[in-house]
Design an enzyme around this catalytic site. Structure first.
Site, PDB file in Angstrom:
ATOM      1  CE  LYS A  95     -71.229 -32.151 -32.007  1.00 36.96           C
ATOM      2  NZ  LYS A  95     -71.317 -30.822 -32.160  1.00 36.96           N
ATOM      3  CD  GLU A 117     -63.970 -38.739 -31.366  1.00 39.11           C
ATOM      4  OE1 GLU A 117     -63.890 -40.132 -31.134  1.00 39.11           O
ATOM      5  OE2 GLU A 117     -64.743 -37.929 -32.245  1.00 39.11           O
ATOM      6  CB  SER A 384     -76.672 -27.109 -35.759  1.00 36.54           C
ATOM      7  OG  SER A 384     -75.862 -26.023 -35.412  1.00 36.54           O
TER       8      SER A 384
END
Ligand SMILES: *Cc1c(COP(=O)(O)O)cnc(C)c1O
Length: 402
Positions: A95, A117, A384
């Site tokens: 991310k 968010e 990931s």
């Protein structure tokens, strides 16, 4: 090396085939247009790109390794398995690649305040991290129920200097936090940049997240070329909103011989109501500013998704995946909680890598895929994230399923 791809979605209006677009309140259209203009400028700006790459190298720790998973390979006795190690990025997942890109763009646009968010808290932590690094004010919206379930990440964000605002409306989870973030953006659009954490949202967000994550696929291509002198035969990634998957797939989309498989969270089974398998079970609709597939009732209300993995527990899917599903370029499958947890155990024992439960969904699909492969073929799985954040869930599972 084979040529880079020429696949050219989204179109000028922000559509991937029939999916995507900008379904937002009228008042936000100028902000999206300004964002798109600034992004396209940054994308073609050598200095911006050099700076982005430099921060990925010096701060995030790129490039991440492509690790040959020798014992997993031996276990299945078929194609060679490689893991693209996004778990080794700073903060423990992919991310941050996107968060760095968007915060640099915010700075370029003269914005001083960042909002985001978060559901599981991973995107909130990545955003709070880059805000600390670049000295930006940071407000994170999070559902009360998610704050209770993900206390450690709430504390992390606080320590990083973010203002975490509790959302008590609706189901008190991600979709309610998203509504709150959009409300904030409408009110403060002059000085505020909204960082979206996956390949979702109104145009140009899905395109930006993809472009900031394609480094995963670009590195994989050159690393595999160095190691094996060939392209991969199979690419595997898990799907929440779809950013780590599109980051791996995108640079290879124009090579028809490469099979790509996106793995959704089946939860307790895609036939049950407790699932997050959006493409397997969803229907066309609009959520968070774009048209895609989503989990909804016949009356058009969002159905609460379920998965043991907090990061895959999302009722939508990025519009580019909806298009790749529709056009059958990418295969989409679902893996249940139990299968994913078995893959966590297997990868930990055989490779010394504790994967995030999200990632383990992609690994679990090897049970289905590997028997159909050949020894001279190559499978790349996008690893990931790392599983440290999931240890409480994993320990509980192990107590019940030793
Ligand atoms: C958030 C997250 C995901 C899911 O998000 P995508 O946008 O689909 O990539 C997958 N794995 C990890 C480790 C995550 O933190």
């Amino acid at each position: 090396m084979p040529d880079q791809q020429t696949y050219s979605f989204p179109d000028k209006r922000g559509y991937f085939g029939q999916f995507g677009g900008k379904y937002v309140p009228e008042i936000l259209i100028p902000a999206l247009e300004e964002l798109e203009k600034s992004y396209l400028k940054a994308r073609d700006d050598k200095a911006f790109q050099v700076n982005y790459r430099k921060i990925l190298q010096k701060y995030v720790g790129r490039e991440t390794p492509l690790t040959f998973a020798s014992r997993l390979t031996k276990h299945y006795g078929k194609a060679k398995i490689f893991l693209k190690r996004e778990d080794l990025c700073h903060t423990g997942a992919h991310k941050i690649n996107n968060a760095i890109g968007q915060v640099l763009l915010a700075r370029e646009m003269g914005k001083t305040r960042i909002i985001a968010e978060t559901g599981a808290g991973q995107h909130g932590v990545a955003t709070a991290t880059v805000c600390a690094k670049f000295g930006m004010e940071c407000v994170i919206y999070m559902g009360a129920e998610d704050m209770r379930r993900q206390k450690l990440n709430v504390d992390r964000m606080g320590l990083l200097g973010a203002d975490v605002r509790q959302v008590d409306s609706g189901s008190k989870t991600l979709k309610d936090a998203t509504n709150e973030a959009i409300r904030d953006w409408v009110t403060n659009v002059e000085n505020t940049f909204y960082i979206i954490g996956s390949a979702v949202g109104p145009h140009p967000y899905p395109m930006m997240a993809r472009d900031f994550q394609r480094i995963i696929g670009d590195e994989t291509r050159s690393q595999l070329w160095t190691a094996e002198k060939k392209s991969p035969d199979y690419l595997l990634a898990c799907l929440g909103g779809g950013s780590n998957a599109i980051g791996l797939f995108y640079p290879f989309l124009n090579e028809p011989d490469i099979r790509m498989i996106g793995v959704e969270a089946g939860g307790l089974g895609k036939e049950s109501d407790k699932t997050a398998a959006t493409l397997s079970k969803g229907t066309h609709g609009v959520l968070h500013g774009s048209k895609s597939f989503l989990l909804q009732t016949e009356g058009g209300q969002i159905r609460l998704p379920y998965s043991i993995s907090a990061g895959l527990d999302y009722p939508g899917i990025g519009p580019e995946h909806a298009h790749l599903f529709d056009s059958k370029r990418v295969e989409y499958v679902a893996v249940n909680d139990k299968e994913a947890m078995e893959a966590v155990k297997l990868t930990s024992k055989l490779e010394g890598i504790i994967p995030a439960i999200e990632t383990a969904h992609a690994i679990a699909w090897l049970d289905q895929l590997m028997p159909t492969t050949e020894k001279d073929e190559i499978v790349v799985i996008n690893c990931s994230g790392r599983g440290d954040k999931d240890m409480a869930t994993i320990s509980e599972y192990l107590r019940e399923n030793p």
